[in-house]
Design a protein around this motif. Structure first.
Motif, PDB file in Angstrom:
ATOM      1  N   ALA A 227       0.665  -1.337   0.076  1.00 38.04           N
ATOM      2  CA  ALA A 227       0.020   0.149  -0.074  1.00 38.04           C
ATOM      3  C   ALA A 227       0.970   1.208  -0.018  1.00 38.04           C
ATOM      4  O   ALA A 227       0.657   2.277  -0.748  1.00 38.04           O
ATOM      5  CB  ALA A 227      -0.985  -0.022   1.190  1.00 38.04           C
ATOM      6  N   GLN A 228       2.036   1.065   0.857  1.00 43.12           N
ATOM      7  CA  GLN A 228       2.956   2.372   0.563  1.00 43.12           C
ATOM      8  C   GLN A 228       3.444   2.647  -0.655  1.00 43.12           C
ATOM      9  O   GLN A 228       3.568   3.767  -1.237  1.00 43.12           O
ATOM     10  CB  GLN A 228       4.173   2.144   1.801  1.00 43.12           C
ATOM     11  N   LEU A 229       3.814   1.552  -1.285  1.00 42.94           N
ATOM     12  CA  LEU A 229       4.261   1.747  -2.739  1.00 42.94           C
ATOM     13  C   LEU A 229       3.154   2.311  -3.721  1.00 42.94           C
ATOM     14  O   LEU A 229       3.773   2.769  -4.499  1.00 42.94           O
ATOM     15  CB  LEU A 229       4.825   0.130  -3.244  1.00 42.94           C
ATOM     16  N   THR A 230       2.123   2.049  -3.393  1.00 40.07           N
ATOM     17  CA  THR A 230       0.935   2.741  -4.280  1.00 40.07           C
ATOM     18  C   THR A 230       1.081   4.240  -4.240  1.00 40.07           C
ATOM     19  O   THR A 230       0.883   4.701  -5.185  1.00 40.07           O
ATOM     20  CB  THR A 230      -0.459   2.165  -3.635  1.00 40.07           C
ATOM     21  N   PHE A 231       1.206   4.644  -2.987  1.00 41.41           N
ATOM     22  CA  PHE A 231       1.196   6.253  -2.962  1.00 41.41           C
ATOM     23  C   PHE A 231       2.428   6.520  -3.278  1.00 41.41           C
ATOM     24  O   PHE A 231       2.737   7.793  -4.019  1.00 41.41           O
ATOM     25  CB  PHE A 231       0.762   6.591  -1.579  1.00 41.41           C
TER      26      PHE A 231
ATOM     27  N   SER B 209       2.872 -12.067  -3.142  1.00 40.27           N
ATOM     28  CA  SER B 209       1.370 -11.860  -3.006  1.00 40.27           C
ATOM     29  C   SER B 209       0.932 -10.671  -2.123  1.00 40.27           C
ATOM     30  O   SER B 209      -0.027 -10.141  -2.746  1.00 40.27           O
ATOM     31  CB  SER B 209       0.725 -13.245  -2.829  1.00 40.27           C
ATOM     32  N   GLY B 210       1.594 -10.778  -0.995  1.00 40.69           N
ATOM     33  CA  GLY B 210       1.144  -9.716  -0.063  1.00 40.69           C
ATOM     34  C   GLY B 210       1.270  -8.176  -0.433  1.00 40.69           C
ATOM     35  O   GLY B 210       0.639  -7.621  -0.507  1.00 40.69           O
ATOM     36  N   VAL B 211       2.552  -7.994  -0.915  1.00 33.13           N
ATOM     37  CA  VAL B 211       2.969  -6.620  -1.825  1.00 33.13           C
ATOM     38  C   VAL B 211       2.167  -6.527  -2.897  1.00 33.13           C
ATOM     39  O   VAL B 211       1.724  -5.298  -2.864  1.00 33.13           O
ATOM     40  CB  VAL B 211       4.447  -6.725  -1.868  1.00 33.13           C
TER      41      VAL B 211
ATOM     42  N   ILE C  60      -2.750   5.927 -14.485  1.00 34.01           N
ATOM     43  CA  ILE C  60      -1.767   6.113 -13.111  1.00 34.01           C
ATOM     44  C   ILE C  60      -1.165   4.978 -12.686  1.00 34.01           C
ATOM     45  O   ILE C  60      -0.129   4.783 -12.053  1.00 34.01           O
ATOM     46  CB  ILE C  60      -2.500   7.152 -12.253  1.00 34.01           C
ATOM     47  N   ALA C  61      -2.266   4.054 -12.425  1.00 35.28           N
ATOM     48  CA  ALA C  61      -1.756   2.520 -11.860  1.00 35.28           C
ATOM     49  C   ALA C  61      -0.742   1.890 -12.850  1.00 35.28           C
ATOM     50  O   ALA C  61       0.201   1.453 -12.307  1.00 35.28           O
ATOM     51  CB  ALA C  61      -2.881   1.732 -11.731  1.00 35.28           C
TER      52      ALA C  61
ATOM     53  N   LEU D 162       6.932   0.065  -9.040  1.00 37.18           N
ATOM     54  CA  LEU D 162       6.780  -1.144  -8.241  1.00 37.18           C
ATOM     55  C   LEU D 162       7.883  -2.271  -8.895  1.00 37.18           C
ATOM     56  O   LEU D 162       8.627  -2.859  -7.800  1.00 37.18           O
ATOM     57  CB  LEU D 162       5.464  -1.814  -8.550  1.00 37.18           C
ATOM     58  N   ILE D 163       8.091  -2.238 -10.154  1.00 37.34           N
ATOM     59  CA  ILE D 163       9.106  -3.336 -10.590  1.00 37.34           C
ATOM     60  C   ILE D 163      10.328  -3.060 -10.148  1.00 37.34           C
ATOM     61  O   ILE D 163      11.062  -4.042 -10.035  1.00 37.34           O
ATOM     62  CB  ILE D 163       8.845  -3.251 -12.297  1.00 37.34           C
TER      63      ILE D 163
END
Length: 372
Positions: free
Chosen positions: A13-17, A269-271, A295-296, A303-304
């Protein structure tokens, strides 16, 4: 459980933002081409949404006609029926998310958007570490991934007609929608209905992330109201499908086997769930969902760089690629990354752990920190 623990989900979730913030700083994200494609996608999405909601419009019109002859002010069945249809459309059949999947199939700029964003991530990384010793910096992702061909994937698509592709997509979506609707309807059976959703969730989670999270979800399903459970399960399924779509530009270049890809996803899977869950919810927003999808895709480039190592240049005969893929199936630096403080995410990539430049023992000691 270690693949799907709360710490891994929160880090995702942190990586999302962080990824979205990094992507939105890229001036190339706001080009005329991307705007034009986004406008076309929004219009197409609105048209498809209206078409798919025609049955609901007919029911609402029928109820309105009845209300002319019958006073429904003191009746509740009409509101219950319309509310149930809207809930099935949004949360059971996932029509808004279905629209995003259609948009990703017909919008040709998503691969370019991923690569442009990856280039921006590399550029930003170099700028952040311009005062560091170049020998300690990680290798770049964009220049190497750009060398990998996606011709094989395009060739398969060219051999398959547009109609065949649409039929295949609709068949897969129809099968999933039918299963979701069937499970939802079974919950109304007397006696056993309350166990249907918990049992279905245990079966799915046990295969994906193991018995401990599956057992927790099963127990929660016995006490949590049904509509909340449906929304949670569909958010989980949506996030998995969305993450798979977002990672297509990467897997079109780095070609894992089906079994290797399955292990790759399970190990992270969790990340991946933490990263995609917020986007899976936001892409359901009418009209704006397509823009969120873009944006995603751009954020996935960031993320990669955190959950994989930079690939080597394509080698003769594909030997280098095969060795790299075999080494990437398991996430070797997972625990180091999950225990890293948020303000040191970029430092994690400052040295190439496990890639031949720096050994794990040479990485500076990082205080353990749980993100709870």
């Amino acid at each position: 459980m270690s693949n799907f623990d709360p710490n891994a989900i929160l880090r995702g979730a942190q990586l999302t933002f962080v990824g979205a913030h990094r992507a939105l700083q890229n001036p190339g994200l706001f080009t005329t081409d991307h705007y034009r494609q986004a406008a076309l996608a929004v219009c197409a999405g609105l048209a498809i949404r209206i078409i798919l909601n025609i049955p609901i419009y007919f029911v609402k019109a029928f109820i309105w006609i009845i209300s002319i002859f019958v006073n429904l002010d003191h009746e509740t069945w009409d509101d219950t029926l319309i509310g149930g249809l809207d809930f099935i459309s949004r949360s059971v059949l996932q029509i808004p998310f279905f629209l995003m999947m259609v948009m990703s199939s017909i919008t040709p700029t998503l691969d370019n958007l991923f690569m442009d964003s990856l280039k921006w991530v590399d550029t930003t990384y170099v700028q952040k570490h311009k005062s560091d010793d170049p020998a300690t910096l990680r290798a770049m992702y964009y220049p190497t991934l750009k060398m990998y061909s996606t011709h094989g994937e395009r060739e398969k698509k060219e051999q398959r007609s547009l109609l065949d592709g649409v039929v295949l997509f609709l068949t897969k979506y129809g099968r999933r929608a039918a299963i979701s609707l069937a499970v939802y309807l079974l919950t109304f059976l007397p006696g056993i209905g309350r166990f249907v959703l918990p049992a279905a969730s245990f079966y799915t989670f046990n295969k994906a992330v193991g018995p401990v999270p599956a057992g927790i979800i099963f127990a929660s399903g016995l006490i949590v109201p049904k509509h909340y459970m449906v929304q949670f399960l569909q958010t989980y399924f949506s996030s998995r499908s969305l993450m798979s779509r977002l990672l297509e530009p990467y897997f079109h270049r780095i070609r894992f086997t089906k079994q290797q890809k399955r292990v790759w996803f399970v190990d992270r899977s969790g990340v991946l769930f933490g990263f995609s869950a917020a986007f899976a919810v936001m892409v359901k927003v009418p009209l704006l969902g397509v823009l969120i999808y873009g944006i995603a895709e751009a954020s996935t480039a960031y993320l990669i760089t955190k959950i994989t190592e930079p690939p080597p240049p394509p080698g003769a005969g594909g030997i280098a690629e095969k060795e790299f893929i075999e080494s990437e199936v398991r996430w070797k630096n997972k625990h180091l990354f999950l225990n890293l403080p948020l303000d040191r995410l970029d430092e994690f990539n400052a040295r190439m752990v496990g890639a031949g430049k720096v050994t794990k023992s040479e990485v500076p000691e990082v205080p353990r920190q749980k993100f709870t």
